[in-house]
Design a protein around this motif. Sequence first.
Motif, PDB file in Angstrom:
ATOM      1  N   GLY A 127     100.039 -37.878 -29.087  1.00  0.00           N
ATOM      2  CA  GLY A 127     100.606 -36.721 -28.241  1.00  0.00           C
ATOM      3  C   GLY A 127     101.591 -37.062 -27.379  1.00  0.00           C
ATOM      4  N   SER A 128     101.650 -38.377 -27.175  1.00  0.00           N
ATOM      5  CA  SER A 128     102.888 -38.828 -26.323  1.00  0.00           C
ATOM      6  C   SER A 128     104.183 -39.271 -26.931  1.00  0.00           C
ATOM      7  N   PHE A 129     104.186 -39.183 -28.528  1.00  0.00           N
ATOM      8  CA  PHE A 129     105.407 -39.485 -29.183  1.00  0.00           C
ATOM      9  C   PHE A 129     106.255 -38.188 -28.990  1.00  0.00           C
ATOM     10  N   GLN A 130     107.691 -38.445 -28.976  1.00  0.00           N
ATOM     11  CA  GLN A 130     108.520 -37.323 -28.658  1.00  0.00           C
ATOM     12  C   GLN A 130     108.556 -36.591 -30.006  1.00  0.00           C
ATOM     13  N   ALA A 131     108.303 -36.859 -31.297  1.00  0.00           N
ATOM     14  CA  ALA A 131     108.351 -36.049 -32.465  1.00  0.00           C
ATOM     15  C   ALA A 131     107.380 -35.313 -32.318  1.00  0.00           C
ATOM     16  N   VAL A 132     105.984 -35.605 -32.080  1.00  0.00           N
ATOM     17  CA  VAL A 132     104.795 -34.988 -32.017  1.00  0.00           C
ATOM     18  C   VAL A 132     104.968 -33.714 -30.861  1.00  0.00           C
ATOM     19  N   LYS A 133     105.599 -34.146 -29.912  1.00  0.00           N
ATOM     20  CA  LYS A 133     105.660 -33.156 -28.873  1.00  0.00           C
ATOM     21  C   LYS A 133     106.833 -31.932 -29.267  1.00  0.00           C
ATOM     22  N   HIS A 134     107.993 -32.384 -29.839  1.00  0.00           N
ATOM     23  CA  HIS A 134     108.670 -31.580 -30.331  1.00  0.00           C
ATOM     24  C   HIS A 134     108.106 -30.687 -31.497  1.00  0.00           C
ATOM     25  N   ARG A 135     107.403 -31.340 -32.663  1.00  0.00           N
ATOM     26  CA  ARG A 135     106.770 -30.412 -33.524  1.00  0.00           C
ATOM     27  C   ARG A 135     105.761 -29.258 -32.997  1.00  0.00           C
ATOM     28  N   LEU A 136     104.870 -29.633 -31.991  1.00  0.00           N
ATOM     29  CA  LEU A 136     104.035 -28.707 -31.367  1.00  0.00           C
ATOM     30  C   LEU A 136     104.816 -27.511 -30.404  1.00  0.00           C
ATOM     31  N   ALA A 137     105.775 -28.216 -29.842  1.00  0.00           N
ATOM     32  CA  ALA A 137     106.589 -27.135 -29.101  1.00  0.00           C
ATOM     33  C   ALA A 137     107.115 -26.012 -30.074  1.00  0.00           C
ATOM     34  N   ASP A 138     107.573 -26.627 -31.276  1.00  0.00           N
ATOM     35  CA  ASP A 138     108.165 -25.481 -32.162  1.00  0.00           C
ATOM     36  C   ASP A 138     106.983 -24.364 -32.631  1.00  0.00           C
ATOM     37  N   VAL A 139     105.675 -25.106 -32.888  1.00  0.00           N
ATOM     38  CA  VAL A 139     104.698 -24.142 -32.952  1.00  0.00           C
ATOM     39  C   VAL A 139     104.505 -23.024 -31.958  1.00  0.00           C
ATOM     40  N   LEU A 140     104.488 -23.585 -30.739  1.00  0.00           N
ATOM     41  CA  LEU A 140     104.146 -22.728 -29.639  1.00  0.00           C
ATOM     42  C   LEU A 140     105.074 -21.539 -29.198  1.00  0.00           C
ATOM     43  N   VAL A 141     106.367 -22.047 -29.667  1.00  0.00           N
ATOM     44  CA  VAL A 141     107.698 -21.112 -29.541  1.00  0.00           C
ATOM     45  C   VAL A 141     107.449 -19.936 -30.587  1.00  0.00           C
ATOM     46  N   ALA A 142     107.081 -20.026 -31.841  1.00  0.00           N
ATOM     47  CA  ALA A 142     106.836 -19.412 -32.892  1.00  0.00           C
ATOM     48  C   ALA A 142     105.968 -18.502 -32.402  1.00  0.00           C
ATOM     49  N   LEU A 143     104.716 -18.856 -31.960  1.00  0.00           N
ATOM     50  CA  LEU A 143     103.425 -18.106 -31.547  1.00  0.00           C
ATOM     51  C   LEU A 143     103.804 -17.286 -30.492  1.00  0.00           C
ATOM     52  N   GLU A 144     104.562 -17.720 -29.552  1.00  0.00           N
ATOM     53  CA  GLU A 144     104.807 -16.930 -28.369  1.00  0.00           C
ATOM     54  C   GLU A 144     106.056 -15.840 -28.494  1.00  0.00           C
ATOM     55  N   PHE A 145     106.798 -16.045 -29.533  1.00  0.00           N
ATOM     56  CA  PHE A 145     107.682 -15.030 -30.142  1.00  0.00           C
ATOM     57  C   PHE A 145     106.901 -13.972 -30.894  1.00  0.00           C
ATOM     58  N   ALA A 146     105.969 -14.378 -31.484  1.00  0.00           N
ATOM     59  CA  ALA A 146     105.250 -13.377 -32.430  1.00  0.00           C
ATOM     60  C   ALA A 146     104.353 -12.506 -31.724  1.00  0.00           C
ATOM     61  N   ARG A 147     103.677 -13.095 -30.340  1.00  0.00           N
ATOM     62  CA  ARG A 147     102.787 -12.293 -29.708  1.00  0.00           C
ATOM     63  C   ARG A 147     103.359 -11.036 -29.124  1.00  0.00           C
ATOM     64  N   PRO A 148     104.367 -10.851 -28.427  1.00  0.00           N
ATOM     65  CA  PRO A 148     104.932  -9.699 -28.237  1.00  0.00           C
ATOM     66  C   PRO A 148     105.185  -8.651 -29.181  1.00  0.00           C
ATOM     67  N   LEU A 149     105.374  -8.981 -30.414  1.00  0.00           N
ATOM     68  CA  LEU A 149     105.846  -8.278 -31.605  1.00  0.00           C
ATOM     69  C   LEU A 149     104.477  -7.437 -31.889  1.00  0.00           C
ATOM     70  N   VAL A 150     103.356  -8.464 -31.893  1.00  0.00           N
ATOM     71  CA  VAL A 150     102.134  -7.680 -32.223  1.00  0.00           C
ATOM     72  C   VAL A 150     101.510  -6.625 -31.284  1.00  0.00           C
ATOM     73  N   PHE A 151     101.756  -6.952 -29.978  1.00  0.00           N
ATOM     74  CA  PHE A 151     101.499  -5.781 -29.062  1.00  0.00           C
ATOM     75  C   PHE A 151     102.401  -4.744 -28.991  1.00  0.00           C
ATOM     76  N   GLY A 152     103.745  -4.996 -29.065  1.00  0.00           N
ATOM     77  CA  GLY A 152     104.703  -4.066 -29.148  1.00  0.00           C
ATOM     78  C   GLY A 152     104.485  -3.028 -30.287  1.00  0.00           C
ATOM     79  N   ALA A 153     104.082  -3.431 -31.624  1.00  0.00           N
ATOM     80  CA  ALA A 153     103.642  -2.873 -32.671  1.00  0.00           C
ATOM     81  C   ALA A 153     102.304  -2.062 -32.498  1.00  0.00           C
ATOM     82  N   ALA A 154     101.753  -2.533 -31.569  1.00  0.00           N
ATOM     83  CA  ALA A 154     100.464  -1.505 -31.475  1.00  0.00           C
ATOM     84  C   ALA A 154     100.771  -0.651 -30.668  1.00  0.00           C
ATOM     85  N   LEU A 155     101.745  -0.665 -29.720  1.00  0.00           N
ATOM     86  CA  LEU A 155     102.005   0.407 -28.782  1.00  0.00           C
ATOM     87  C   LEU A 155     102.617   1.694 -29.510  1.00  0.00           C
ATOM     88  N   THR A 156     103.461   1.002 -30.451  1.00  0.00           N
ATOM     89  CA  THR A 156     104.389   1.965 -31.205  1.00  0.00           C
ATOM     90  C   THR A 156     103.738   2.726 -32.317  1.00  0.00           C
TER      91      THR A 156
END
Length: 328
Positions: free
Chosen positions: A231-260
């Motif tokens: 987990g201290s390797f830069q390539a691993v950090k970047h890979r997991l950061a990409d996963v986190l960004v994708a999930l955090e971008f998806a989260r408001p779409l879910v709850f936005g869709a639930a509102l409308t």
Amino acid sequence: MRFVLDAGQREFARSLDAMLTAADAVAVTRAWGAGDHAPGRAVWQRLADAGVFALAVPQEYEGLGPLPAETAVAFVELGRHAVAGPAVETVAAAALLSRLAALGETAPAKRFLPALASGGTSATLTLPDGGPYAVDPHVADIVLAVDEAGLRLAPGHARVRRSLDPARRLAAPLPGGEPLAKGPSVTEAARHATRWAALATAAQSLGVGLALLDRTVAYVRQRAQFGAPIGSFQAVKHRLADVLVALEFARPLVFGAALTMAPRDVAAAKVATADAAYGAARAALQLHGAIGYTAEFDLSLWLTRARVLRSAYGGPGLWRGRVVTAWE
């Protein structure tokens, strides 16, 4: 615009998380896949007692809803804990019957909705564009089918088939059975139910992706290579950061869709969460190495779930098209 859960919704999520953790939902899901449904039925009733299935049922039919935002909150937790059973399908069936009742076809709602809300009845169903197979019809108490003739209560199901997810079985409803409704109201109710199924699937996919990320982060902190945690390797950090960004971008779409509950919003949430969860699964598999491929390792429960949810109720291509065309 920010979509932030209120205090009650956050407490609801925490209570479901605590309940499913105490119930050892992973072991329950493994038992379900092996054919032992008793522990899963016990968890099902506890979810019902917590109000999960009542959220899609109107108050006049002994429910709490319709409350799509709270439903999304609940299904994120179901995804985090890899809960087995036709939960999405039960919610979709409740939405189908509720919309039929709003359009004047009240008899099916009066007959089935109170038991769906209380957890006394589980349901599965097939919907147009959702494929010919129902999820876990051998376990569900009722099997509904929507086709060109209308809505019917199927008399049973054909041969049960395995799916990629070992805790998920598929079978086609048998032809015939009891007609429940027909005409344009069924078409409208089926579209409404498809939106609820897509929202619940998107929320579940988000929970699956978050669980995969959490487990992978924990693993790379303890797995050492060349004298250091990977987990201290830069390539691993970047890979997991990409996963986190994708999930955090998806989260408001879910709850936005639930509102409308707007068709385009629901479609966007389905696409984003499917891609984010699938990306989390690919990263988790790569970073766990060979152990990630083994069915005995718990990670496999979320890996396979991410894949099947991606194609549930139509694959990414179908839902991308619905974003572009403002599907109604």
